[in-house]
Design an enzyme around this catalytic site. Structure first.
Site, mmCIF file in Angstrom:
data_model
loop_
_atom_site.group_PDB
_atom_site.id
_atom_site.type_symbol
_atom_site.label_atom_id
_atom_site.label_comp_id
_atom_site.label_asym_id
_atom_site.label_seq_id
_atom_site.Cartn_x
_atom_site.Cartn_y
_atom_site.Cartn_z
ATOM 1 N N LYS A 1 0.822 -1.214 0.000
ATOM 2 C CA LYS A 1 0.000 0.000 0.000
ATOM 3 C C LYS A 1 0.863 1.273 0.000
ATOM 4 O O LYS A 1 2.059 1.218 0.275
ATOM 5 C CB LYS A 1 -0.938 -0.036 1.216
ATOM 6 C CG LYS A 1 -1.922 -1.210 1.175
ATOM 7 C CD LYS A 1 -2.906 -1.124 2.321
ATOM 8 C CE LYS A 1 -3.868 -2.298 2.297
ATOM 9 N NZ LYS A 1 -4.882 -2.198 3.370
ATOM 10 N N TYR B 1 -12.308 -2.662 -3.495
ATOM 11 C CA TYR B 1 -12.838 -2.735 -2.134
ATOM 12 C C TYR B 1 -14.364 -2.727 -2.095
ATOM 13 O O TYR B 1 -14.947 -2.342 -1.080
ATOM 14 C CB TYR B 1 -12.276 -1.576 -1.303
ATOM 15 C CG TYR B 1 -10.846 -1.807 -0.842
ATOM 16 C CD1 TYR B 1 -10.512 -2.926 -0.078
ATOM 17 C CD2 TYR B 1 -9.831 -0.906 -1.148
ATOM 18 C CE1 TYR B 1 -9.211 -3.154 0.357
ATOM 19 C CE2 TYR B 1 -8.525 -1.123 -0.716
ATOM 20 C CZ TYR B 1 -8.220 -2.245 0.042
ATOM 21 O OH TYR B 1 -6.928 -2.460 0.478
ATOM 22 N N PHE C 1 -15.503 3.348 6.925
ATOM 23 C CA PHE C 1 -14.130 3.705 6.525
ATOM 24 C C PHE C 1 -13.917 3.637 5.018
ATOM 25 O O PHE C 1 -12.806 3.889 4.538
ATOM 26 C CB PHE C 1 -13.114 2.810 7.256
ATOM 27 C CG PHE C 1 -13.286 1.320 7.016
ATOM 28 C CD1 PHE C 1 -12.809 0.706 5.873
ATOM 29 C CD2 PHE C 1 -13.936 0.535 7.971
ATOM 30 C CE1 PHE C 1 -12.963 -0.655 5.658
ATOM 31 C CE2 PHE C 1 -14.103 -0.835 7.768
ATOM 32 C CZ PHE C 1 -13.612 -1.427 6.599
ATOM 33 N N THR D 1 -5.230 -8.188 10.120
ATOM 34 C CA THR D 1 -5.541 -6.894 9.500
ATOM 35 C C THR D 1 -5.059 -5.722 10.346
ATOM 36 O O THR D 1 -4.501 -4.757 9.833
ATOM 37 C CB THR D 1 -7.077 -6.764 9.293
ATOM 38 O OG1 THR D 1 -7.511 -7.874 8.515
ATOM 39 C CG2 THR D 1 -7.432 -5.473 8.584
ATOM 40 N N ARG E 1 2.745 -7.183 8.688
ATOM 41 C CA ARG E 1 2.030 -6.099 9.397
ATOM 42 C C ARG E 1 2.515 -5.964 10.834
ATOM 43 O O ARG E 1 2.607 -4.853 11.373
ATOM 44 C CB ARG E 1 0.528 -6.358 9.361
ATOM 45 C CG ARG E 1 -0.091 -6.104 7.988
ATOM 46 C CD ARG E 1 -1.512 -6.606 7.958
ATOM 47 N NE ARG E 1 -2.215 -6.263 6.736
ATOM 48 C CZ ARG E 1 -3.304 -6.895 6.318
ATOM 49 N NH1 ARG E 1 -3.805 -7.894 7.024
ATOM 50 N NH2 ARG E 1 -3.907 -6.533 5.200
ATOM 51 N N ASN F 1 -2.032 -0.267 6.834
ATOM 52 C CA ASN F 1 -1.521 -1.562 7.320
ATOM 53 C C ASN F 1 -0.594 -2.254 6.322
ATOM 54 O O ASN F 1 -0.555 -3.476 6.236
ATOM 55 C CB ASN F 1 -2.682 -2.467 7.769
ATOM 56 C CG ASN F 1 -3.611 -2.823 6.635
ATOM 57 O OD1 ASN F 1 -3.482 -2.296 5.530
ATOM 58 N ND2 ASN F 1 -4.536 -3.736 6.882
ATOM 59 N N HIS G 1 -2.031 -5.459 1.317
ATOM 60 C CA HIS G 1 -3.299 -6.179 1.174
ATOM 61 C C HIS G 1 -3.015 -7.530 0.540
ATOM 62 O O HIS G 1 -2.181 -7.633 -0.352
ATOM 63 C CB HIS G 1 -4.251 -5.390 0.256
ATOM 64 C CG HIS G 1 -5.394 -6.231 -0.238
ATOM 65 N ND1 HIS G 1 -6.552 -6.401 0.489
ATOM 66 C CD2 HIS G 1 -5.537 -6.987 -1.356
ATOM 67 C CE1 HIS G 1 -7.359 -7.223 -0.175
ATOM 68 N NE2 HIS G 1 -6.768 -7.580 -1.294
ATOM 69 N N GLU H 1 -9.446 -10.205 -7.998
ATOM 70 C CA GLU H 1 -8.508 -9.092 -7.825
ATOM 71 C C GLU H 1 -7.391 -9.126 -8.874
ATOM 72 O O GLU H 1 -6.999 -8.091 -9.408
ATOM 73 C CB GLU H 1 -7.952 -9.113 -6.391
ATOM 74 C CG GLU H 1 -9.047 -8.787 -5.385
ATOM 75 C CD GLU H 1 -8.679 -9.015 -3.923
ATOM 76 O OE1 GLU H 1 -7.519 -9.382 -3.636
ATOM 77 O OE2 GLU H 1 -9.565 -8.842 -3.073
HETATM 78 P P1 CMP Z 1 -7.171 -4.834 3.579
HETATM 79 O O1 CMP Z 1 -6.657 -6.198 3.810
HETATM 80 O O2 CMP Z 1 -6.594 -4.053 2.464
HETATM 81 O O3 CMP Z 1 -8.757 -4.924 3.365
HETATM 82 C C1 CMP Z 1 -9.634 -3.910 3.733
HETATM 83 C C2 CMP Z 1 -8.928 -2.780 4.430
HETATM 84 O O4 CMP Z 1 -9.771 -1.893 5.107
HETATM 85 C C3 CMP Z 1 -8.043 -3.363 5.498
HETATM 86 O O5 CMP Z 1 -6.948 -4.003 4.913
HETATM 87 C C4 CMP Z 1 -7.739 -2.140 6.344
HETATM 88 O O6 CMP Z 1 -6.626 -1.419 5.858
HETATM 89 C C5 CMP Z 1 -8.986 -1.304 6.127
HETATM 90 N N1 CMP Z 1 -9.794 -1.265 7.332
HETATM 91 C C6 CMP Z 1 -10.408 -2.297 7.917
HETATM 92 N N2 CMP Z 1 -11.080 -1.880 9.007
HETATM 93 C C7 CMP Z 1 -10.865 -0.544 9.091
HETATM 94 C C8 CMP Z 1 -11.281 0.439 10.001
HETATM 95 N N3 CMP Z 1 -12.077 0.159 11.042
HETATM 96 N N4 CMP Z 1 -10.853 1.695 9.787
HETATM 97 C C9 CMP Z 1 -10.072 1.991 8.731
HETATM 98 N N5 CMP Z 1 -9.646 1.081 7.829
HETATM 99 C C10 CMP Z 1 -10.041 -0.178 8.011
#
Ligand code: CMP
Length: 143
Positions: A9, A49, A57, A91, A102, A112, A115, A126
């Site tokens: 990311k 997404y 979010f 996550t 992570r 984070n 992905h 994807e």
């Molecule tokens: P990812 O694995 O890319 O898939 C969905 C993303 O949403 C996740 O990683 C996080 O980066 C993001 N995400 C999930 N929960 C939250 C949250 N509560 N607030 C902000 N970002 C979130």
């Protein structure tokens, strides 16, 4: 042999962590089938997404993913979805175990680092969104 989609990311690209993260994938013995530094537009980010469209979010997530280039990859290996999910960690980086990507490089749930597809079905979807067939390299890894 399965394939998965991984995306370093914008936070990790900004922090010069591409090499560190790709090393972990290579060191694990997985095969890189495709990779590109790529600036996603809003349409692609929203599609990627789409399962989170109702989440509070969602808009912030789309803004973040389109804020700078990501390093998108297709990786191949036995049970690669499960193997890479273990490598990537939970996550929420605050809860991800040390030794995971992570767990070692992140603290923030939104930022984070990486992905990874969560199932073979999502991986197919994807990969199709981010890469065209000509970008997927067909070669043998001699290791
Ligand atoms: P990812 O694995 O890319 O898939 C969905 C993303 O949403 C996740 O990683 C996080 O980066 C993001 N995400 C999930 N929960 C939250 C949250 N509560 N607030 C902000 N970002 C979130």
């Amino acid at each position: 042999m399965e394939r998965t989609f991984l995306m370093i990311k914008p936070d990790a690209v900004q922090r010069n962590l591409i090499g560190e993260v790709v090393s972990r994938i290579e060191n694990k013995g997985l095969k890189l089938v495709a990779a590109k530094l790529f600036q996603a537009n809003e349409e692609l980010a929203k599609e990627h997404y789409s399962e989170h469209v109702e989440k509070p979010f969602f808009n912030g997530l789309v803004d973040f993913i389109t804020s700078g280039p990501v390093f998108a990859m297709v990786v191949e290996g036995n049970n690669v979805v499960e193997v890479t999910r273990t490598l990537v960690g939970e996550t929420n980086p605050a809860k991800a175990a040390p030794g995971t990507i992570r767990g070692d490089y992140g603290v923030d749930l939104g930022r984070n680092i990486i992905h990874g597809s969560d199932s073979n079905e999502s991986a197919k979807r994807e990969i199709g969104l981010w890469f065209n067939d000509a970008e997927l390299n067909d070669y043998k890894l001699n290791n």
